[in-house]
Scaffold this motif. Structure first.
Motif, PDB file in Angstrom:
ATOM      1  N   ALA A  33       0.719  -1.249   0.074  1.00 24.61           N
ATOM      2  CA  ALA A  33       0.165  -0.046   0.101  1.00 24.61           C
ATOM      3  C   ALA A  33       0.785   1.104  -0.255  1.00 24.61           C
ATOM      4  N   ALA A  34       2.024   1.305   0.687  1.00 25.17           N
ATOM      5  CA  ALA A  34       2.780   2.329   0.674  1.00 25.17           C
ATOM      6  C   ALA A  34       3.403   2.580  -0.590  1.00 25.17           C
ATOM      7  N   LEU A  35       3.800   1.489  -1.165  1.00 22.45           N
ATOM      8  CA  LEU A  35       4.839   1.739  -2.577  1.00 22.45           C
ATOM      9  C   LEU A  35       3.428   2.323  -3.615  1.00 22.45           C
ATOM     10  N   ASP A  36       2.409   1.706  -3.538  1.00 22.00           N
ATOM     11  CA  ASP A  36       1.329   2.368  -4.364  1.00 22.00           C
ATOM     12  C   ASP A  36       0.994   3.678  -4.161  1.00 22.00           C
ATOM     13  N   ARG A  37       0.813   4.264  -2.985  1.00 22.00           N
ATOM     14  CA  ARG A  37       0.794   5.427  -2.512  1.00 22.00           C
ATOM     15  C   ARG A  37       2.027   6.317  -3.139  1.00 22.00           C
ATOM     16  N   LEU A  38       3.422   5.731  -2.792  1.00 19.97           N
ATOM     17  CA  LEU A  38       4.448   6.517  -3.250  1.00 19.97           C
ATOM     18  C   LEU A  38       4.363   6.869  -4.947  1.00 19.97           C
ATOM     19  N   GLU A  39       4.155   5.842  -5.482  1.00 22.80           N
ATOM     20  CA  GLU A  39       4.202   5.597  -6.981  1.00 22.80           C
ATOM     21  C   GLU A  39       3.015   6.692  -7.575  1.00 22.80           C
ATOM     22  N   SER A  40       2.053   6.974  -6.969  1.00 25.02           N
ATOM     23  CA  SER A  40       0.943   7.763  -7.368  1.00 25.02           C
ATOM     24  C   SER A  40       1.315   9.266  -6.856  1.00 25.02           C
ATOM     25  N   LEU A  41       2.598   9.440  -6.091  1.00 30.77           N
ATOM     26  CA  LEU A  41       2.714  10.731  -5.798  1.00 30.77           C
ATOM     27  C   LEU A  41       3.978  11.221  -6.602  1.00 30.77           C
ATOM     28  N   ILE A  42       4.710  10.473  -7.150  1.00 33.85           N
ATOM     29  CA  ILE A  42       6.126  10.604  -7.625  1.00 33.85           C
ATOM     30  C   ILE A  42       5.740  11.740  -8.913  1.00 33.85           C
ATOM     31  N   PRO A  43       4.758  11.217  -9.859  1.00 37.92           N
ATOM     32  CA  PRO A  43       4.445  12.281 -10.644  1.00 37.92           C
ATOM     33  C   PRO A  43       4.374  13.904 -10.481  1.00 37.92           C
ATOM     34  N   GLU A  44       3.302  14.012  -9.250  1.00 35.94           N
ATOM     35  CA  GLU A  44       3.314  15.247  -8.570  1.00 35.94           C
ATOM     36  C   GLU A  44       4.779  16.009  -8.187  1.00 35.94           C
ATOM     37  N   LEU A  45       5.457  15.334  -7.542  1.00 38.87           N
ATOM     38  CA  LEU A  45       6.665  15.521  -7.096  1.00 38.87           C
ATOM     39  C   LEU A  45       7.746  15.959  -8.142  1.00 38.87           C
ATOM     40  N   GLU A  46       7.577  15.415  -9.155  1.00 40.55           N
ATOM     41  CA  GLU A  46       8.276  15.479 -10.574  1.00 40.55           C
ATOM     42  C   GLU A  46       7.967  17.083 -11.025  1.00 40.55           C
ATOM     43  N   ARG A  47       6.763  17.403 -10.932  1.00 39.43           N
ATOM     44  CA  ARG A  47       6.517  18.698 -11.441  1.00 39.43           C
ATOM     45  C   ARG A  47       6.460  19.643 -10.334  1.00 39.43           C
ATOM     46  N   GLY A  48       6.867  19.608  -9.228  1.00 36.64           N
ATOM     47  CA  GLY A  48       7.195  20.487  -8.250  1.00 36.64           C
ATOM     48  C   GLY A  48       8.496  20.773  -8.026  1.00 36.64           C
ATOM     49  N   GLY A  60      12.520   5.762  -1.675  1.00 38.80           N
ATOM     50  CA  GLY A  60      11.570   4.890  -0.974  1.00 38.80           C
ATOM     51  C   GLY A  60      11.126   3.824  -2.036  1.00 38.80           C
ATOM     52  N   ARG A  61      10.734   4.260  -3.202  1.00 42.17           N
ATOM     53  CA  ARG A  61      10.071   3.380  -4.176  1.00 42.17           C
ATOM     54  C   ARG A  61      11.095   2.330  -4.471  1.00 42.17           C
ATOM     55  N   ALA A  62      12.369   2.559  -4.580  1.00 38.43           N
ATOM     56  CA  ALA A  62      13.574   1.461  -4.865  1.00 38.43           C
ATOM     57  C   ALA A  62      13.725   0.614  -3.690  1.00 38.43           C
ATOM     58  N   PHE A  63      13.677   1.199  -2.425  1.00 40.15           N
ATOM     59  CA  PHE A  63      13.435   0.499  -1.268  1.00 40.15           C
ATOM     60  C   PHE A  63      12.405  -0.379  -1.184  1.00 40.15           C
ATOM     61  N   LEU A  64      11.227   0.064  -1.215  1.00 42.92           N
ATOM     62  CA  LEU A  64      10.037  -0.786  -1.262  1.00 42.92           C
ATOM     63  C   LEU A  64       9.980  -1.819  -2.077  1.00 42.92           C
ATOM     64  N   LEU A  65      10.372  -1.620  -3.244  1.00 48.20           N
ATOM     65  CA  LEU A  65      10.464  -2.517  -4.592  1.00 48.20           C
ATOM     66  C   LEU A  65      11.305  -3.853  -3.989  1.00 48.20           C
ATOM     67  N   SER A  66      12.448  -3.379  -3.562  1.00 48.14           N
ATOM     68  CA  SER A  66      13.324  -4.536  -3.011  1.00 48.14           C
ATOM     69  C   SER A  66      12.825  -5.355  -1.782  1.00 48.14           C
ATOM     70  N   ARG A  67      12.054  -4.629  -0.893  1.00 50.01           N
ATOM     71  CA  ARG A  67      11.534  -5.052   0.256  1.00 50.01           C
ATOM     72  C   ARG A  67      10.296  -6.202  -0.053  1.00 50.01           C
ATOM     73  N   LEU A  68       9.900  -5.758  -1.108  1.00 53.32           N
ATOM     74  CA  LEU A  68       8.524  -6.685  -1.561  1.00 53.32           C
ATOM     75  C   LEU A  68       8.790  -7.693  -2.574  1.00 53.32           C
ATOM     76  N   GLY A  69      10.315  -7.739  -2.647  1.00 53.89           N
ATOM     77  CA  GLY A  69      10.731  -8.948  -3.608  1.00 53.89           C
ATOM     78  C   GLY A  69      10.532  -8.638  -5.044  1.00 53.89           C
ATOM     79  N   ALA A  70      10.691  -7.507  -5.424  1.00 55.62           N
ATOM     80  CA  ALA A  70      10.339  -7.267  -7.129  1.00 55.62           C
ATOM     81  C   ALA A  70      11.585  -7.872  -7.694  1.00 55.62           C
ATOM     82  N   PRO A  71      11.302  -8.194  -9.119  1.00 60.05           N
ATOM     83  CA  PRO A  71      12.474  -8.741  -9.726  1.00 60.05           C
ATOM     84  C   PRO A  71      13.602  -7.807  -9.732  1.00 60.05           C
TER      85      PRO A  71
END
Length: 87
Positions: A33-48, A60-71
């Motif tokens: 859930a935290a990763l989903d929320r971060l991913e939805s916020l990144i575009p807004e942060l990129e525009r800021g 945080g995105r890279a860390f949580l992907l690793s924590r979740l066992g992403a490829p």
């Protein structure tokens, strides 16, 4: 769990504290859930203009992907995005 962030930066975006809270939530609670929320916020942060908070969110995105066992390739790609943004 906290709802929508109350604290905002001068640009009307998310505060660094909000991104830190999401990373902590992902580390100690609901990582997906935290990763989903971060991913939805990144575009807004990129525009800021708050580059520090964007870098934190990308970390945080890279860390949580690793924590979740992403490829590994997906984690490395997230790290590459963070590195390019830092430059």
């Amino acid at each position: 769990m906290r709802g929508m962030p109350n604290e905002v930066t001068g640009s009307g975006g998310l505060a660094t504290d909000d991104v830190e809270m999401l990373i902590a939530e992902g580390r100690f609670g609901r990582a997906e859930a935290a990763l989903d929320r971060l991913e939805s916020l990144i575009p807004e942060l990129e525009r800021g203009t708050d580059r520090r908070t964007l870098l934190l969110a990308l970390f945080g995105r890279a860390f949580l992907l690793s924590r979740l066992g992403a490829p590994l390739e997906e984690v490395v790609d997230a790290c590459d995005v963070l590195e390019r943004a830092a430059q």
